[in-house]
Every structure is written in C-alpha cells, then in structure tokens.
Design a protein around this motif. Sequence first.
Motif, PDB file in Angstrom:
ATOM      1  N   PRO A 438       0.903  -0.931  -0.161  1.00 37.19           N
ATOM      2  CA  PRO A 438      -0.001  -0.136  -0.297  1.00 37.19           C
ATOM      3  C   PRO A 438       0.879   1.194   0.158  1.00 37.19           C
ATOM      4  O   PRO A 438       1.822   1.768   0.964  1.00 37.19           O
ATOM      5  CB  PRO A 438      -0.950  -0.277   1.493  1.00 37.19           C
ATOM      6  N   GLY A 439       0.486   2.269  -0.009  1.00 41.55           N
ATOM      7  CA  GLY A 439       0.771   3.337  -1.077  1.00 41.55           C
ATOM      8  C   GLY A 439      -0.080   4.987  -0.365  1.00 41.55           C
ATOM      9  O   GLY A 439      -1.311   4.665  -0.960  1.00 41.55           O
ATOM     10  N   HIS A 440       0.171   5.402   1.002  1.00 43.17           N
ATOM     11  CA  HIS A 440      -0.724   6.522   1.572  1.00 43.17           C
ATOM     12  C   HIS A 440      -0.789   7.475   0.055  1.00 43.17           C
ATOM     13  O   HIS A 440       0.513   8.242  -0.102  1.00 43.17           O
ATOM     14  CB  HIS A 440      -0.558   6.566   2.497  1.00 43.17           C
ATOM     15  N   VAL A 441      -1.585   8.140  -0.526  1.00 44.92           N
ATOM     16  CA  VAL A 441      -1.637   9.521  -1.513  1.00 44.92           C
ATOM     17  C   VAL A 441      -1.955  10.440  -0.732  1.00 44.92           C
ATOM     18  O   VAL A 441      -2.763  11.147  -0.342  1.00 44.92           O
ATOM     19  CB  VAL A 441      -3.046   8.734  -2.354  1.00 44.92           C
ATOM     20  N   ALA A 442      -1.008  11.330  -1.853  1.00 42.13           N
ATOM     21  CA  ALA A 442      -1.354  13.075  -1.401  1.00 42.13           C
ATOM     22  C   ALA A 442      -1.758  13.391  -2.784  1.00 42.13           C
ATOM     23  O   ALA A 442      -0.255  13.306  -3.914  1.00 42.13           O
ATOM     24  CB  ALA A 442       0.078  13.828  -0.712  1.00 42.13           C
ATOM     25  N   LEU A 443      -1.952  14.191  -3.173  1.00 40.23           N
ATOM     26  CA  LEU A 443      -2.387  14.473  -4.745  1.00 40.23           C
ATOM     27  C   LEU A 443      -1.841  15.989  -5.130  1.00 40.23           C
ATOM     28  O   LEU A 443      -2.685  16.792  -4.091  1.00 40.23           O
ATOM     29  CB  LEU A 443      -3.646  14.459  -5.414  1.00 40.23           C
ATOM     30  N   ARG A 444      -1.419  16.673  -5.760  1.00 39.79           N
ATOM     31  CA  ARG A 444      -1.119  17.666  -6.181  1.00 39.79           C
ATOM     32  C   ARG A 444      -2.317  18.362  -7.779  1.00 39.79           C
ATOM     33  O   ARG A 444      -1.136  17.859  -8.922  1.00 39.79           O
ATOM     34  CB  ARG A 444       0.220  18.599  -6.796  1.00 39.79           C
ATOM     35  N   THR A 445      -2.604  19.127  -7.985  1.00 40.96           N
ATOM     36  CA  THR A 445      -3.397  19.649  -9.036  1.00 40.96           C
ATOM     37  C   THR A 445      -3.331  20.368  -9.239  1.00 40.96           C
ATOM     38  O   THR A 445      -2.505  21.375  -8.610  1.00 40.96           O
ATOM     39  CB  THR A 445      -5.163  19.664  -8.899  1.00 40.96           C
ATOM     40  N   TYR A 446      -4.164  21.069 -10.737  1.00 40.96           N
ATOM     41  CA  TYR A 446      -2.969  21.868 -11.236  1.00 40.96           C
ATOM     42  C   TYR A 446      -4.193  23.192 -12.259  1.00 40.96           C
ATOM     43  O   TYR A 446      -4.846  22.206 -12.923  1.00 40.96           O
ATOM     44  CB  TYR A 446      -1.872  22.011 -12.099  1.00 40.96           C
ATOM     45  N   CYS A 447      -4.543  23.421 -12.331  1.00 37.85           N
ATOM     46  CA  CYS A 447      -5.358  24.901 -13.303  1.00 37.85           C
ATOM     47  C   CYS A 447      -4.388  26.128 -13.864  1.00 37.85           C
ATOM     48  O   CYS A 447      -4.032  26.799 -13.555  1.00 37.85           O
ATOM     49  CB  CYS A 447      -7.074  25.319 -12.394  1.00 37.85           C
ATOM     50  N   VAL A 448      -5.569  25.625 -14.684  1.00 34.20           N
ATOM     51  CA  VAL A 448      -4.984  27.366 -15.646  1.00 34.20           C
ATOM     52  C   VAL A 448      -6.639  28.117 -16.811  1.00 34.20           C
ATOM     53  O   VAL A 448      -7.080  27.366 -16.644  1.00 34.20           O
ATOM     54  CB  VAL A 448      -3.867  27.330 -16.572  1.00 34.20           C
ATOM     55  N   PRO A 449      -7.022  29.302 -15.974  1.00 32.69           N
ATOM     56  CA  PRO A 449      -7.562  30.222 -16.970  1.00 32.69           C
ATOM     57  C   PRO A 449      -7.474  29.924 -18.092  1.00 32.69           C
ATOM     58  O   PRO A 449      -6.547  30.014 -18.817  1.00 32.69           O
ATOM     59  CB  PRO A 449      -7.515  31.095 -16.642  1.00 32.69           C
ATOM     60  N   ASP A 450      -8.718  30.179 -19.022  1.00 33.33           N
ATOM     61  CA  ASP A 450      -8.961  29.883 -20.203  1.00 33.33           C
ATOM     62  C   ASP A 450      -9.791  31.307 -20.662  1.00 33.33           C
ATOM     63  O   ASP A 450      -9.421  31.978 -19.528  1.00 33.33           O
ATOM     64  CB  ASP A 450      -9.937  28.627 -20.793  1.00 33.33           C
ATOM     65  N   GLU A 451      -9.440  31.321 -21.942  1.00 33.12           N
ATOM     66  CA  GLU A 451     -10.215  32.553 -23.094  1.00 33.12           C
ATOM     67  C   GLU A 451     -11.438  32.984 -22.072  1.00 33.12           C
ATOM     68  O   GLU A 451     -11.468  34.158 -21.477  1.00 33.12           O
ATOM     69  CB  GLU A 451     -10.539  32.429 -23.880  1.00 33.12           C
ATOM     70  N   SER A 452     -12.129  32.562 -20.754  1.00 32.45           N
ATOM     71  CA  SER A 452     -13.287  32.947 -20.450  1.00 32.45           C
ATOM     72  C   SER A 452     -12.759  33.339 -19.334  1.00 32.45           C
ATOM     73  O   SER A 452     -13.551  33.599 -18.508  1.00 32.45           O
ATOM     74  CB  SER A 452     -14.266  32.271 -20.492  1.00 32.45           C
ATOM     75  N   GLY A 453     -12.123  32.747 -18.615  1.00 33.18           N
ATOM     76  CA  GLY A 453     -11.342  33.020 -17.142  1.00 33.18           C
ATOM     77  C   GLY A 453     -11.512  32.044 -15.972  1.00 33.18           C
ATOM     78  O   GLY A 453     -11.506  31.936 -15.456  1.00 33.18           O
ATOM     79  N   THR A 454     -12.348  31.276 -17.240  1.00 33.56           N
ATOM     80  CA  THR A 454     -13.096  29.512 -16.206  1.00 33.56           C
ATOM     81  C   THR A 454     -11.758  28.721 -16.018  1.00 33.56           C
ATOM     82  O   THR A 454     -10.667  28.728 -17.057  1.00 33.56           O
ATOM     83  CB  THR A 454     -13.563  28.813 -17.104  1.00 33.56           C
ATOM     84  N   PHE A 455     -10.866  28.348 -14.963  1.00 33.99           N
ATOM     85  CA  PHE A 455     -10.029  27.263 -14.552  1.00 33.99           C
ATOM     86  C   PHE A 455     -10.311  25.997 -15.240  1.00 33.99           C
ATOM     87  O   PHE A 455     -10.638  25.741 -15.133  1.00 33.99           O
ATOM     88  CB  PHE A 455      -9.544  27.563 -12.921  1.00 33.99           C
ATOM     89  N   GLU A 456      -9.381  25.590 -15.845  1.00 36.11           N
ATOM     90  CA  GLU A 456      -9.508  24.543 -16.114  1.00 36.11           C
ATOM     91  C   GLU A 456      -8.435  23.520 -15.586  1.00 36.11           C
ATOM     92  O   GLU A 456      -7.112  23.942 -15.756  1.00 36.11           O
ATOM     93  CB  GLU A 456      -8.796  24.327 -17.599  1.00 36.11           C
ATOM     94  N   LEU A 457      -8.564  22.077 -15.513  1.00 39.53           N
ATOM     95  CA  LEU A 457      -8.034  21.114 -14.428  1.00 39.53           C
ATOM     96  C   LEU A 457      -7.015  20.391 -15.058  1.00 39.53           C
ATOM     97  O   LEU A 457      -8.076  20.201 -16.104  1.00 39.53           O
ATOM     98  CB  LEU A 457      -8.863  20.284 -13.467  1.00 39.53           C
TER      99      LEU A 457
END
Length: 838
Positions: A438-457
Amino acid sequence: MNQTTLDTLDFNSIASPGWASGVFDETFDATGKPRPHWTALLAELSAISPTELSRRTQQAEKTLQENGLTFNVFGDEGSSRPWSVDLLPLMIERSQWNWLQQALNQRAQLLQLLVRDLYGPQNLLRSGILPPEVVFPQPRFLRECMGFHPPELTSLTLYATELARSPDGRWFAMADRTDAPVGLGFVLENRIITARLLPQVVHRLEIERLAPFFIQLKNSLRRLCPAQTEHPRIVLLTPGPRHRFYFEDVYLARYLGYTLVEGGDLAVRDDQVFLKTLSGLHRVDVIFSRCMEHSIDPLVQGATANSGVPGLMQAIRAGNVRLANTPGCGLVDVPVFMAFLPQLCQELLGEPLMLPSIPTWWCGNPTDLEQVWKRFDDLVLKPAFRSSGQEEYIVSEMSDEAIAALKQNVIQHPDHFVAQERIERSAAPCWRDNRLQPGHVALRTYCVPDESGTFELMPGGLVRLAPTPEPMELSVLAGVSSKDLWIQAEGTAAKVSLLAAEDAPVVLKRSDALFPSRVADNLFWLGQSLERADFLARLLRSTVERMTSESDDDLPELQGLLRALADQGQIEADYLLEEFALALPRIELILPKLIFDPTEPKGLGNAVAELRRLTSSVRDWISAELWRTTQEGAENFFRAAAETDDLSELLTAIDQLILDVASISGLIQDGMIRGPSWRFLDVGRRIDRGRNTANLLLSTMAASQIAEKPMLKVLLEVLDCRMTYRSRYLENIQQNGVLDLAITDETNPHSVAYQAVCLAAHIEELPTAQHPLRSQVKRLIMRIVHAVRMLTDAQLEASPPKELADVLTGVEKQFKELSDELTRKYLVLSVRPRQIND
C-alpha cells in the motif's frame, strides 16, 4: 499482505479490508471488489509478471537518472536527490474528476477575488468579514503590490491545490499554491516514463493527454501580454542552478519553448524589462516566474531578493510587463485563510464552498481557540502566516515538555497559529521492494484559466506516496516515491501534442539571435574550465608517471615538470628549492589531496568542479548527452578521491579523467550546432589553451631545460603531439621541431598559432557595431596572429631562446587582455535600449 506469484501480479492479495484498514481504498470497495474505474486497469496490469514489472521499474530508474531528474534537497550544489516513480498509476473516476473541475474552478475564482480585494478596495476588511490581524501582520502581505490586481486583469495564471481523501472518500483541500507552484515538470516526466513503459495500457484505456493543458497554459501566458502582439516575448525566470527545482525549470523552458533566464539576464530601462543578449537589449512582455514573489526585486524587497530583477516592480506597476502569477497572489497561500473560506465564498461568489478545506481553526478567534483547547492533543498546529508544508506540530507525537512550550506560545501569540485536523490519507497499490504494497496518497492538481476566465483542471497531477497514512509534508519533496495520475477520456482521448499547437510554417533560422549574455558568459568559462582540466590532467600525468618510475636513471625533466606545476599553482614554489622542500610534507603524500581539492582556486579539482557547475548552469543550451557525460565524469573523479591513497591509484584517476574530457570534447565537436553556444564555448577553450601552452613553454625556458631532450619529450606528451612529431622527424627530437609544433604550426590543434587563427575566425562572426575601424577585440587577436606568424627559424633554434620568451610573454598577456575585452564587450551588458544599434 501475501507475496505476489511468480507469473502475474495478484491484485486479489491486496483486496482484503485489512490492507487499507481505516483509510479510503482507491482501488477496492468495502467488499473487496475492484471499483468500476479500476477494473480494466487491473486486468491490464495483471498480465504483467512481477519479474517484468521489476525490470521495467529498473528501466524507469535508469531513465530518470540519465535524464538527470533530481531535486536539490537543501538548495545547495551536491545535495541532489534522485526522483522516483512507481509505474502503477493512480486512477480517479471520471465523474469524480468532473466534480473536482467545478470545485477547483470555484476555489481558484474565490482566491483570485480575495487577492483583488485585499490589494484593492479591501471591502472584506472594512466590513469585518476578515479581521485586519489576518492580513496586515503577515510577511506575505506585500504592500508594494497594492493596485497590481485590477478586475480586468488575470492575477492567477497557474493554481495548484494539495488534495487528500478522508476515510469516507470525501475530498479535502490541504493547501492552496498560488506563489510559483512547482511540480509540473515532474508530472510531465512521470507521464512520459509511465507511457513509455506501459504504452499499450495507456492507449487501450484512452487516458487523457496532458498536452492540451500545457497548450492552455501557453495561451494564458500569451493573453497576459500588455501590448497584445501576435508573438509576445515570454521568458521563464528561474532562481538559478542552486534552486532545488532547477531541473524542472530547465525542463519546462524546453517543453514550452521559452528562454530560460535568471535575474541577471534581465534589465529594467525606462520602466520596461529587457533581455540582455549578444545583439543588445530586447524587450520582454511576459515573465513566467518560478521565483517566490518576495524575491523578485531587490530594489524594493532588499537583499533577500537576490534572484530578482532591480526595478521589476515598477515595470509591472507601469503596465509594461506582466508576471505569472501576479505578485501578491502568494498572500492566500497561507493556512489562516482556510478558516474563513466558507464565509468568503458566500460573500464573494454568493454560493457555498464546494471543496472544503481540511477543518481549520484560527487561534486568534476566541471561539476557534476554545475548540482548539478542547481537542488540542488530536490536532496539528501550524504557523498561521507561513505556507503549509513548512513548520508544523503534530501534538500527539510531541513530548510533554514540547507540548507545554507550544501551549505557552499559543497563549502568548494566539493569532500566529492555526490548528487543523489530521487526515488519514487514502491508499493505492504501489510496487516497492519487488512486491505489491500500500502507498498512501497525496495529490497535487493544477489549473489554468481559459479565454473566458474559467479555470481548467489538468487531466493528471502529481501523486506522492508515503508508506503510512500519517501526516505527510505538503511538498513536492515529500514521500518515498511518486505516481502518474490517469483520467480516462469520455470517449476517445484526443491525440494532441504541444509540438503541433502551431500550424503556421516557421521562419527559417541558422542560430538564435536572442542569446542571453549570461549564457554566453557561462559557456565561455565552461570552455576554459574544460581546457584547464584537460591541460592540468596531462601535466600531472607526466609528472606522476616519472615520480612512480622504476628507472634507475636520473629524471632531469622532473624538475621542469615541478616548475610547471608550481607556475600553474598546483604545488608550492618552495618544492623547487631543496633547502625549503625538506621542511614540507613529501610531495608524493600531499599531491593526491591537492589534486582532488575543489577549493584550491587553480587546482584540477576546482576545474572539474567548475566544469560540473557550469554545465548545470547552461543545461538548457546543451544536449542531454553532453550534460550527462560531464556530470558522470565529475562524479567519477571526485569518487576516486576517497579511493586514492598513493600515486599509482592517482595515475588511474587522472587517466580516467582524460578519457572523460575527451568524450566531452567529442560531444562538443560532433554534436553542437555552430551557433553562439558553440562559438563562445570554443572561444573560452582556445584562449585557455593558448595561455596554457605559452605558460608551459615559458616554465620550461625558466628552468633552462628547453633544449634538453627529456624535457622536449615531456612537452610533446603534455601537448599530445608525440605521434605527429614522430611521423615527421622519427626519433630526432630537436628544440626547433618541438617549438614549431607547439607555437607556429597552424595545423596542430594544440599550437599557439592554431588557437590564434581559430579565435580570429570566431571574432569575425561575433555581432559588432558598424564602424570603419577595427575594434579592440580584433586588434588584440591580430597582434597575436602577427606575433606568432612573424617568428623565424633563428628564434626557434636559439639557445637560450630569449627573443622567443619575450614573444610568448607578450602573447600570453594579450590572450588575457582578449579574454577581458570579450567579457567587457559581450558578457556584461548595461547599455540603454536606444544604444543597441549605435
């Protein structure tokens, strides 16, 4: 847990509830059945034998090592730690990922609005929703950033979040990363390695590609350009080779196609930012900064901003350059805001917070503090105004004395602390020590804004693993290994590549006109360090061979060699005088230590250490093979220091170094495009070789041995000309023949004349201002060429060769003046923009 079988991976052996007892099992449900989104993956992985998976794991480790994928643990050279990746990916259900897309977009929008308010109208403070004690006392509140975040501009270009699952499967945000988030390069490398070693699995399961996210990132950076030009100049700003994530800076710059710069590469003139290049100053529109925002401008932020650009903050305020992320965003990195986010979300967005933060209490709030005292032993305490992942206190693991001291500190400064619940991290299978664990999980996610300002994951992320569910440091450095994160496409995965993002044909070029002066400077000194390492190694080899000789004959040339070593700063000059040498340690005992010591300014060890340092500094301008060969050669040399006790072992180490330098030289000669990179490296090398040859000859003349055959043989050895001389003159070793080969023969790559002719050709290709008269650089090299071409037979034959010594002394001095003049003209650029074309 049972050992896996020899034929296939037995995932049933890890399906028992006890395997992930007390935590959320990412792979199996409570009955031990695979979760639906894992079924196909487990079927694919089960077809791989443990032996084969171990082999592929070793291949992954080898590839990572060859690619130089490391992070600098302490921020110092020589402290790099290898990256590790587990080939069994983490799968997250598509519907869960879609929910995270919405939740993280909301969270990013909320944090951006929070930054805009605190560096703008400060309505949240005026209304009392946020107490002033949360903002003004903390060092992350940069008053110089007031007014940097108007509503019409994007402040947050790259946003990262630390995520974890509670035992019931709910997602929690453990920390927000808004100040130069790191990890993207490691995500990319994990995907490349995993996809290369599990290619059919990736394609059959239709795993989402990462390239669309990076295309979106490039588009977001392009939209930041103040002038809205079609091709804005975007650079990636790194703190430099000592930065613990410098590998990632180089990796991202290459992948995204941006020029990698350090603070010294940029200059601010008239509130505009310029890149210092060989052809002058060129304006920069956008800076993708990998520097912490408190260290980007020493003019405003003081000496702590030593990796920054003086005047940068004023250029940003004037609207002439944009930084990603905009300075000030790092304010919301700190954990104190997590206690207020639910209320802030309702106030700023008019909706409840979708993704909850880990339960957080600010001790400056009396109500929160009361809750903290009730549950003190079960909580984790952190400084309220420092980014999560740094200092923290796990109360249950502290001694009674430490707990008492912590309580006293909280009582005295309650507003300086937050308390958070502990979360037992979820578990996923990993391959460690040749078995499933077993490995115990830490997750780092990343987002950037598109042309409309919505952050895409990003449809992926950085997964770090720990062997236990205990609290893990919220850092890319944490854990014992990492994983790739897989998200299955809704349908067929789009076959998108960053390389195909631009459809228009490129404008053909032969070299990069925007060649930073710092890079030219580093390559110039890299060439000199390479040549010095080669020359000193050959000189020392000739010396040590004679010191270990079993011949009964006298070795008169040994005195000349010692004189040359003393003139080169390798040994003390007192060793040349018998009355003083007796009071010194025996040279055969002290020589190994002197040779390997990297702190000796003129020593061989220093040259090799500089070779390693400088190749790291220009890693984005040289091939991976050249970088790897140089690093391995340096490691071999310094490793030999611990194994070398006598001169015979020293001779072996020197022989290996000469072979390694030859390999490096071959890669340079055969692999480098004949552009500015190669040119400045070769210029540095030619100058140092010319000086070394001249100095060696002058040392021999000073020892009155220039006419002695044993010393002439030494000169041919050190200058690597024995075979050439023998093919011309057989064994008839004479002074004029050796000196011709060493000085005036323009076909000999080690002669002074050859260096001068090569330098003259290089200098003709360097950019220069239009002027009817020759520059000082050209006049200097013309003097050197003229001096060696005007030598006569009589001067080469004379004994003692006084006139020749005078010529060589002048030539050596002019090589030094040439080096200084090249540095002044090309490698230190401080002119104003309007002077570029003067």
